[in-house]
Design a protein around this motif. Structure first.
Motif, mmCIF file in Angstrom:
data_model
loop_
_atom_site.group_PDB
_atom_site.id
_atom_site.type_symbol
_atom_site.label_atom_id
_atom_site.label_comp_id
_atom_site.label_asym_id
_atom_site.label_seq_id
_atom_site.Cartn_x
_atom_site.Cartn_y
_atom_site.Cartn_z
ATOM 1 N N LEU A 109 0.530 -1.400 0.157
ATOM 2 C CA LEU A 109 0.676 -0.480 0.268
ATOM 3 C C LEU A 109 0.605 1.606 0.126
ATOM 4 C CD1 LEU A 109 -3.438 -0.790 1.789
ATOM 5 C CD2 LEU A 109 -2.859 0.047 -0.635
ATOM 6 N N PRO A 110 2.003 1.691 0.856
ATOM 7 C CA PRO A 110 2.296 2.219 0.802
ATOM 8 C C PRO A 110 3.226 2.985 -0.348
ATOM 9 C CG PRO A 110 2.547 1.921 2.942
ATOM 10 C CD PRO A 110 1.794 0.854 1.915
ATOM 11 N N ALA A 112 2.015 2.293 -3.035
ATOM 12 C CA ALA A 112 0.721 2.409 -4.218
ATOM 13 C C ALA A 112 -0.230 3.514 -4.088
ATOM 14 C CB ALA A 112 -0.515 1.407 -4.451
ATOM 15 N N MET A 113 0.453 4.528 -2.581
ATOM 16 C CA MET A 113 -0.355 5.295 -2.273
ATOM 17 C C MET A 113 0.311 6.448 -2.938
ATOM 18 S SD MET A 113 -3.610 5.789 0.170
ATOM 19 C CE MET A 113 -2.830 4.119 0.873
ATOM 20 N N PRO A 114 -0.812 7.286 -3.731
ATOM 21 C CA PRO A 114 -0.058 8.816 -3.826
ATOM 22 C C PRO A 114 0.831 9.731 -2.155
ATOM 23 C CG PRO A 114 -2.420 9.176 -4.921
ATOM 24 C CD PRO A 114 -1.937 7.633 -3.542
ATOM 25 N N VAL A 117 -1.515 11.417 0.108
ATOM 26 C CA VAL A 117 -1.629 11.103 1.142
ATOM 27 C C VAL A 117 -1.257 11.143 2.279
ATOM 28 C CG1 VAL A 117 -4.236 9.374 1.644
ATOM 29 C CG2 VAL A 117 -3.488 10.526 -0.519
ATOM 30 N N MET A 118 0.226 9.950 2.342
ATOM 31 C CA MET A 118 0.421 9.645 3.288
ATOM 32 C C MET A 118 1.230 10.699 3.581
ATOM 33 S SD MET A 118 3.513 6.848 2.469
ATOM 34 C CE MET A 118 3.438 6.663 0.540
ATOM 35 N N PHE B 42 2.128 3.789 9.238
ATOM 36 C CA PHE B 42 1.063 3.970 7.923
ATOM 37 C C PHE B 42 -0.490 4.088 8.032
ATOM 38 C CE2 PHE B 42 -0.887 1.745 4.172
ATOM 39 C CZ PHE B 42 -0.700 3.614 3.315
ATOM 40 N N MET B 46 -3.930 6.896 8.450
ATOM 41 C CA MET B 46 -5.008 7.033 8.016
ATOM 42 C C MET B 46 -6.206 7.039 9.068
ATOM 43 S SD MET B 46 -4.069 6.882 4.489
ATOM 44 C CE MET B 46 -2.494 6.703 4.182
ATOM 45 N N GLN B 49 -6.552 10.258 9.903
ATOM 46 C CA GLN B 49 -6.949 11.339 9.115
ATOM 47 C C GLN B 49 -8.436 11.050 8.915
ATOM 48 O OE1 GLN B 49 -5.184 11.496 5.075
ATOM 49 N NE2 GLN B 49 -4.958 13.010 4.941
ATOM 50 N N ILE B 242 -0.068 7.244 -10.770
ATOM 51 C CA ILE B 242 -0.685 7.179 -8.912
ATOM 52 C C ILE B 242 0.181 8.284 -8.387
ATOM 53 C CG2 ILE B 242 -0.506 6.008 -6.718
ATOM 54 C CD1 ILE B 242 -1.293 3.127 -8.524
ATOM 55 N N PRO B 243 1.651 8.443 -8.545
ATOM 56 C CA PRO B 243 2.699 9.349 -8.180
ATOM 57 C C PRO B 243 1.826 10.350 -9.153
ATOM 58 C CG PRO B 243 4.573 8.011 -9.224
ATOM 59 C CD PRO B 243 2.447 7.167 -9.093
ATOM 60 N N GLY B 246 -1.052 12.627 -7.753
ATOM 61 C CA GLY B 246 -0.642 13.372 -6.403
ATOM 62 C C GLY B 246 0.161 14.981 -5.544
ATOM 63 N N SER B 283 -8.023 14.585 0.852
ATOM 64 C CA SER B 283 -6.925 13.909 0.370
ATOM 65 C C SER B 283 -7.343 12.422 0.175
ATOM 66 C CB SER B 283 -5.623 13.631 1.354
ATOM 67 O OG SER B 283 -5.839 14.041 2.825
ATOM 68 N N LEU B 286 -9.206 11.950 -3.459
ATOM 69 C CA LEU B 286 -7.785 11.744 -3.916
ATOM 70 C C LEU B 286 -7.485 10.302 -4.158
ATOM 71 C CD1 LEU B 286 -5.482 12.728 -6.307
ATOM 72 C CD2 LEU B 286 -3.755 13.166 -4.530
#
Lengths: 267, 307
Positions: A109-110, A112-114, A117-118, B42, B46, B49, B242-243, B246, B283, B286
């Motif tokens: 997951l880390p 595959a995450m923009p 967001v993280m 991690f 979440m 958030q 993906i990157p 964002g 976020s 997103l």
């Protein structure tokens, strides 16, 4: 027309080389502009050749301080992520246990995450805990996002390892520690080294996650970011060029040693 | 997580050791520190958030959880142009990366011969100059009155791109084109490396066989090489898209206020406006959108092309 035919036959090579040129072009610009002597605050237009910046790379306030900080963070993040990641990789490849699937997705997951967001979610955690933003929060964040990449790199290597080599060591009365030090670790080392190198590069170059969690601490990418608004000193180009040259040199020397070793082994 | 509640090793009599129990626990001990790190830094964030996104309040008075789901709607209503722009830019950049990256990956895998390692080094090496410095270099390359803009102007390319809305007022900097150019550049290695890995695995004899069966090079590529490289195409596009969706660095450094992406908005709301609920909601939206696009894409490529 022979020229046209030649182009058609080598279309892929030409297109590939053009892409390569596109990729290298900014590095060349960085290199060339490290010898510039800009008139104003911004180093975007060529003015005059000068070696000033190369003679005095630390001549800008806070530049080398931020560079040192980034190196320190990258070093510790590499050590942390490599140790934790290698352990996870071994556990995942070598053992069968419950929750393997869940752990695999937690590691995936880390990646595959923009990044925003993280970065934002980590900041909410730190704010809620009342943690003081700075060196430690950045280091924690870097270890977190480098971890997955190290696991992936080490896993690839450990998966291709023959477990019978370790069995053989045990049959020859090597203890678990001896087996690990003399057999397992040397074989896994290239994978671990690749993971560590990747972690170092990722941590050293990270901007988004650092931007959120650094508070008023300034790492090198954050210094560059800030300077983009205030006016970039030429010294930034000097350091960019030096990093590029050192990296290429290190990789080429590594390649040279590897090929030499291979040809020696063949003899 | 069953990792954390794994029972600690029972203190059995020291003389009669039970190697089976001890052995069974080894993977859990190996996993514990790293997985704990990921859970605390991690997964838990979440959750925090998520809770922040349904709070209301202000920095002075403090924030309380009020299950105010309207924040999501308000955030989306206010910032949907930036969302759409992000997906559009990231999608275009991903497509361009594939278009530019494929020939280079192909070149390294099949044509480079003894130059292969050198070309690979040249692909990875730019990584080591901080990507911010390299992105700033694009400011020089695309500068008004610079060589690139001049050539585009003389060839009347600028007229076409302006007509399409990619550039404005005969300049490239501070336009969508500059942002997409930066995104494409920055994420290109993430496309090339997976492509190269999957191309390299293809058996060269397959090409010979296709040739023996009277396939033209184009047919060979369409029917043999490209389908076999699909795993690389899929992972490359994901690693790029993906990157990129964002990212806010390229939009901030090379774009203008009209090219802001959603990452910029999140950053501003979080670090400058200090409106945490809106930023958290943004976020999450997103994340949801990216997951949706990615799932749809994997499904599609999985059923149609990967067969």
């Amino acid at each position: 027309m022979p020229a046209l035919r030649w182009i058609r036959r080598n279309l892929i090579v030409i297109a590939g080389l053009l892409t390569l040129a596109y990729m290298i072009l900014p590095n060349i610009v960085v290199m060339v502009f490290s010898f510039n002597k800009p008139k104003g605050r911004f180093n975007y237009a060529w003015q005059q050749f000068s070696l000033d910046a190369w003679k005095d790379p630390c001549g800008v306030a806070d530049l080398c301080g931020s560079l040192g900080l980034s190196l320190r963070i990258a070093l510790w993040a590499t050590i942390g992520a490599t140790v934790l990641g290698t352990m996870i990789a071994f556990a995942l490849v070598r053992y069968r246990f419950r929750a393997r699937g869940a752990i695999n997705s937690l590691i995936f997951l880390p990646m595959a995450m923009p990044e925003v967001v993280m970065a934002a979610s980590l900041l909410t955690l730190f704010l809620n805990m009342g943690a003081e933003l700075g060196f430690w929060t950045v280091l924690i964040a870097h270890i977190m996002f480098c971890l997955s990449f190290v696991v992936t790199a080490v896993k690839a290597r450990v998966m291709s390892m023959d477990p019978r080599l370790e069995e053989a060591a045990r049959d020859l009365y090597a203890g678990p520690v001896q087996t690990f030090v003399r057999v397992t670790f040397p074989i896994a080392a290239p994978g671990i080294a690749a993971g560590a190198l990747l972690a170092f590069a990722l941590s050293f170059d990270d901007f988004i996650i650092t931007n959120f969690n650094a508070g008023s601490t300034v790492t090198f990418p954050m210094f560059v970011w800030g300077s983009a608004q205030r006016g970039t000193p030429v010294q930034i180009n000097v350091i960019g060029t030096a990093m590029f040259v050192i990296a290429v040199a290190v990789v080429l020397v590594g390649q040279l040693i590897a090929t030499r070793r291979k040809s020696n082994a063949r003899k | 997580m069953s990792v954390t509640d794994a029972p600690p090793a029972p203190p059995t009599e020291p003389k009669i050791r039970k190697p089976s129990t001890r052995k069974r626990l080894i993977p859990y001990w190996l996993l514990l520190p790293g997985i704990l790190w990921l859970i605390v830094f991690f997964a838990l964030p979440m959750v925090y958030q998520a809770s922040t996104s349904v709070q209301t309040g202000s920095l002075e008075k403090g924030f309380q959880v009020t299950w105010h789901f309207r924040t999501y709607w308000d955030a989306f209503a206010d910032y949907y142009p930036q969302f759409i722009r992000s997906l559009l830019y990231a999608g275009t950049a991903t497509f361009l990366c594939l278009l530019l990256g494929y020939p280079l990956a192909y070149l390294i895998a099949f044509k480079a011969g003894r130059w292969r390692n050198l070309v690979l080094v040249l692909v990875i090496a730019p990584f080591f100059t901080s990507f911010l410095i390299r992105t700033l270099a694009w400011k020089t390359i695309l500068a008004d009155g610079g060589a690139v803009v001049d050539v585009m102007d003389t060839l009347h390319v600028l007229d076409v791109t302006s007509w399409l809305g990619w550039t404005e007022n005969n300049r490239v900097l501070a336009t969508p084109m500059a942002v997409v150019c930066g995104l494409t550049y920055n994420f290109l290695p993430f496309m090339i490396l997976p492509l190269y890995t999957s191309l390299e695995r293809i058996d060269g004899r397959l090409h010979e066989a296709a040739g023996d069966l009277y396939a033209t090079p184009a047919t060979t590529f369409r029917k043999v090489t490209f389908p076999l490289s699909m795993p690389g195409v899929v992972s490359g596009t994901l690693l790029t898209f993906i990157p990129a969706s964002g990212d806010y660095v390229n939009a901030e450094l090379l774009g203008s206020t009209d090219t802001k992406m959603v990452g910029s908005v999140i950053q501003t709301q979080f670090l400058r406006v200090l409106d945490y609920p809106t930023a958290a909601a943004l976020s999450f939206i997103l994340m949801a959108v990216v997951l949706l696009v990615v799932t749809f894409y994997i499904r599609r490529s999985g059923t149609e092309d990967l067969v």
